[in-house]
Scaffold this active site. Structure first.
Site, PDB file in Angstrom:
ATOM      1  N   ASN A  25      -0.567 -34.209   5.421  1.00 50.58           N
ATOM      2  CA  ASN A  25      -0.117 -33.114   4.546  1.00 50.58           C
ATOM      3  C   ASN A  25       1.400 -32.925   4.618  1.00 50.58           C
ATOM      4  OD1 ASN A  25       0.320 -31.704   6.966  1.00 50.58           O
ATOM      5  ND2 ASN A  25      -0.308 -29.754   6.060  1.00 50.58           N
ATOM      6  N   LYS A  59      -3.402 -36.677  -0.287  1.00 55.49           N
ATOM      7  CA  LYS A  59      -3.394 -36.569   1.180  1.00 55.49           C
ATOM      8  C   LYS A  59      -3.920 -37.822   1.892  1.00 55.49           C
ATOM      9  CE  LYS A  59      -3.625 -31.656   2.228  1.00 55.49           C
ATOM     10  NZ  LYS A  59      -4.391 -30.609   2.894  1.00 55.49           N
ATOM     11  N   GLY A  81     -11.640 -31.915   2.700  1.00 56.55           N
ATOM     12  CA  GLY A  81     -10.435 -32.211   3.472  1.00 56.55           C
ATOM     13  C   GLY A  81     -10.051 -31.113   4.444  1.00 56.55           C
ATOM     14  N   ALA A  82      -9.961 -29.877   3.948  1.00 57.70           N
ATOM     15  CA  ALA A  82      -9.541 -28.776   4.824  1.00 57.70           C
ATOM     16  C   ALA A  82     -10.590 -28.537   5.904  1.00 57.70           C
ATOM     17  CB  ALA A  82      -9.320 -27.508   4.006  1.00 57.70           C
ATOM     18  N   SER A 122       4.474 -23.048  -1.855  1.00 57.17           N
ATOM     19  CA  SER A 122       5.311 -23.711  -0.854  1.00 57.17           C
ATOM     20  C   SER A 122       6.784 -23.688  -1.258  1.00 57.17           C
ATOM     21  CB  SER A 122       4.854 -25.157  -0.663  1.00 57.17           C
ATOM     22  OG  SER A 122       3.572 -25.165  -0.098  1.00 57.17           O
ATOM     23  N   ASP A 125      -2.133 -28.919   9.088  1.00 54.98           N
ATOM     24  CA  ASP A 125      -3.194 -27.987   8.662  1.00 54.98           C
ATOM     25  C   ASP A 125      -3.984 -27.430   9.847  1.00 54.98           C
ATOM     26  OD1 ASP A 125      -2.778 -27.903   5.930  1.00 54.98           O
ATOM     27  OD2 ASP A 125      -4.100 -29.611   5.512  1.00 54.98           O
TER      28      ASP A 125
HETATM   29  P1  NAP Z   1     -11.927 -30.412  -1.019  1.00 55.35           P
HETATM   30  O1  NAP Z   1     -11.546 -31.558  -0.160  1.00 55.35           O
HETATM   31  O2  NAP Z   1     -12.150 -30.620  -2.475  1.00 55.35           O
HETATM   32  O3  NAP Z   1     -13.264 -29.758  -0.371  1.00 55.35           O
HETATM   33  C1  NAP Z   1     -13.906 -28.656  -0.954  1.00 55.35           C
HETATM   34  C2  NAP Z   1     -15.284 -28.455  -0.323  1.00 55.35           C
HETATM   35  O4  NAP Z   1     -15.871 -27.335  -0.979  1.00 55.35           O
HETATM   36  C3  NAP Z   1     -16.243 -29.627  -0.510  1.00 55.35           C
HETATM   37  O5  NAP Z   1     -17.140 -29.665   0.563  1.00 55.35           O
HETATM   38  C4  NAP Z   1     -16.978 -29.226  -1.806  1.00 55.35           C
HETATM   39  O6  NAP Z   1     -18.258 -29.763  -1.921  1.00 55.35           O
HETATM   40  C5  NAP Z   1     -17.106 -27.739  -1.598  1.00 55.35           C
HETATM   41  N1  NAP Z   1     -17.297 -27.062  -2.871  1.00 55.35           N
HETATM   42  C6  NAP Z   1     -16.531 -27.150  -3.984  1.00 55.35           C
HETATM   43  N2  NAP Z   1     -17.033 -26.366  -4.956  1.00 55.35           N
HETATM   44  C7  NAP Z   1     -18.154 -25.779  -4.444  1.00 55.35           C
HETATM   45  C8  NAP Z   1     -19.122 -24.886  -4.968  1.00 55.35           C
HETATM   46  N3  NAP Z   1     -19.035 -24.407  -6.202  1.00 55.35           N
HETATM   47  N4  NAP Z   1     -20.148 -24.515  -4.151  1.00 55.35           N
HETATM   48  C9  NAP Z   1     -20.249 -24.988  -2.885  1.00 55.35           C
HETATM   49  N5  NAP Z   1     -19.360 -25.850  -2.347  1.00 55.35           N
HETATM   50  C10 NAP Z   1     -18.335 -26.239  -3.105  1.00 55.35           C
HETATM   51  O7  NAP Z   1     -10.832 -29.242  -0.944  1.00 55.35           O
HETATM   52  P2  NAP Z   1      -9.952 -28.817   0.344  1.00 55.35           P
HETATM   53  O8  NAP Z   1      -8.668 -29.506   0.356  1.00 55.35           O
HETATM   54  O9  NAP Z   1     -10.834 -28.895   1.525  1.00 55.35           O
HETATM   55  O10 NAP Z   1      -9.607 -27.284  -0.043  1.00 55.35           O
HETATM   56  C11 NAP Z   1     -10.622 -26.325  -0.085  1.00 55.35           C
HETATM   57  C12 NAP Z   1     -10.045 -24.920  -0.215  1.00 55.35           C
HETATM   58  O11 NAP Z   1      -9.237 -24.636   0.898  1.00 55.35           O
HETATM   59  C13 NAP Z   1      -9.180 -24.689  -1.441  1.00 55.35           C
HETATM   60  O12 NAP Z   1      -9.500 -23.434  -1.966  1.00 55.35           O
HETATM   61  C14 NAP Z   1      -7.772 -24.678  -0.898  1.00 55.35           C
HETATM   62  O13 NAP Z   1      -6.901 -23.852  -1.640  1.00 55.35           O
HETATM   63  C15 NAP Z   1      -7.985 -24.108   0.473  1.00 55.35           C
HETATM   64  N6  NAP Z   1      -6.959 -24.542   1.437  1.00 55.35           N
HETATM   65  C16 NAP Z   1      -6.182 -23.582   2.015  1.00 55.35           C
HETATM   66  C17 NAP Z   1      -5.192 -23.937   2.910  1.00 55.35           C
HETATM   67  C18 NAP Z   1      -4.318 -22.891   3.539  1.00 55.35           C
HETATM   68  O14 NAP Z   1      -3.271 -23.250   4.074  1.00 55.35           O
HETATM   69  N7  NAP Z   1      -4.728 -21.650   3.546  1.00 55.35           N
HETATM   70  C19 NAP Z   1      -4.996 -25.304   3.241  1.00 55.35           C
HETATM   71  C20 NAP Z   1      -5.835 -26.263   2.655  1.00 55.35           C
HETATM   72  C21 NAP Z   1      -6.813 -25.861   1.743  1.00 55.35           C
HETATM   73  P3  NAP Z   1     -18.548 -31.066  -2.837  1.00 55.35           P
HETATM   74  O15 NAP Z   1     -17.952 -32.210  -2.101  1.00 55.35           O
HETATM   75  O16 NAP Z   1     -20.015 -31.082  -2.929  1.00 55.35           O
HETATM   76  O17 NAP Z   1     -17.850 -30.818  -4.163  1.00 55.35           O
END
Ligand code: NAP
Length: 284
Positions: free
Chosen positions: A86, A65, A130-131, A16, A102
């Site tokens: 965000n 967040k 979250g995402a 960012s 987002d």
């Molecule tokens: P988060 O709130 O931690 O959620 C992650 C999700 O993935 C949860 O459901 C988690 O399950 C699951 N997970 C984690 N490790 C896993 C594994 N080994 N096997 C299966 N499921 C698994 O994170 P988030 O904020 O949603 O972000 C998730 C991803 O999106 C990140 O890689 C982030 O970089 C990306 N993202 C990208 C953007 C963009 O602008 N492109 C924006 C936001 C996020 P559990 O709850 O069971 O751990």
């Protein structure tokens, strides 16, 4: 001199900063984009300092967040809907608004012709964090027929479904949940990954086995919101099977552009310059 920044936890690289710095530079605006790293217990102190130092706005990432929602003066309808902030906008008088860009970034990153066909189709979402919430709300608001959500923990999945249903989105979308190990992609038009599986530094894994991916109908889109690496194993596999693919770069750029528009109170932000800066920073 305009002060912007990002409120994040310690460690990790932020794309960012180069993205917003390049935009300010391109617009000829004197400003700085600072990385503010803080522990959850120091969030209030850091937030108060931002206000005191007349920072115009910050992006907010995990783990702040949700906690930051109790510190802002106002929460936008979009942020309320997603249940997370965000972006924070500080006004001249120090009053702050929590926003969420987002969902905008996620949805608008999808090529227009695919977005326009999503209505009435089945889509699959991997992850219930979250995402995933922003992505799920986008799909529901755009009236997909069935939103199938897969994750590894059934209790979290049930809570996620209940939360989505409590939003009263007035949509006909049917929400189904199941464990990742039971994934069935037959009839899926868009597969979206929101888990960090495949993200740097664990970039040699995929959340979907090749044999499961093969069930996706021809013409389907595989959308991985992970942007580092550009091409995750999931996207490589999808490409090799002839599917359309999309990584998380465009979502990152479009959510950033939306934040910048609100901080600068202008619509003409240089999206191409922002995209180039993100790509350059991720390649360095
Ligand atoms: P988060 O709130 O931690 O959620 C992650 C999700 O993935 C949860 O459901 C988690 O399950 C699951 N997970 C984690 N490790 C896993 C594994 N080994 N096997 C299966 N499921 C698994 O994170 P988030 O904020 O949603 O972000 C998730 C991803 O999106 C990140 O890689 C982030 O970089 C990306 N993202 C990208 C953007 C963009 O602008 N492109 C924006 C936001 C996020 P559990 O709850 O069971 O751990």
């Amino acid at each position: 001199m305009i002060k912007l920044g990002i409120l994040k936890s310690h460690g990790g690289k932020s794309s960012s900063k180069p993205m917003h710095s390049a935009a300010l530079n391109n617009l000829g605006i004197e400003g700085e984009y600072t990385v503010y790293e803080c522990l959850p217990e120091d969030l209030k102190k850091t937030f108060d300092e931002l206000r005191k130092n007349k920072v115009r706005g910050v992006n907010v990432t995990i783990p702040h967040k949700i906690p930051v929602m109790s510190l802002v003066d106002k929460i936008s309808e979009r942020a309320k809907l997603i249940g997370a902030v965000n972006t924070i906008i500080f006004e001249e008088d120090g009053k702050s608004t929590g926003e969420n860009t987002d969902m905008h970034g996620f949805w608008n990153a999808i090529p227009k012709e695919i977005r326009e066909q999503a209505n009435g189709k089945d889509v699959a979402l991997l992850g219930a964090g979250g995402a995933a919430c922003a992505c799920a709300v986008a799909f529901i608001q755009n009236e997909v027929k069935t939103l199938k959500i897969y994750a590894r923990d059934m209790n979290k999945l049930k809570a996620f479904k209940t939360e989505l249903e409590s939003k009263n989105l007035k949509s006909q979308t049917k929400i189904e949940i199941d464990l990742l190990e039971n994934i069935d992609l037959s009839n899926t038009f868009i597969l979206t990954n929101t888990t960090p599986v495949g993200m740097y530094p664990n970039s040699d894994s995929s959340p979907v086995k090749l044999e499961d991916l093969k069930k996706l109908p021809k013409g389907g889109l595989v959308y991985d919101i992970v942007y580092n690496p550009f091409e995750t194993v999931l996207l490589k596999d999808a490409k090799s099977l002839g599917y359309k693919t999309l990584n998380g770069v465009e979502m990152l750029v479009l959510q950033g552009a939306e934040s910048l528009k609100m901080w600068l109170k202008r619509n003409d932000v240089p999206v191409d310059v922002m995209r180039d800066a993100v790509v350059k920073s991720l390649l360095s």
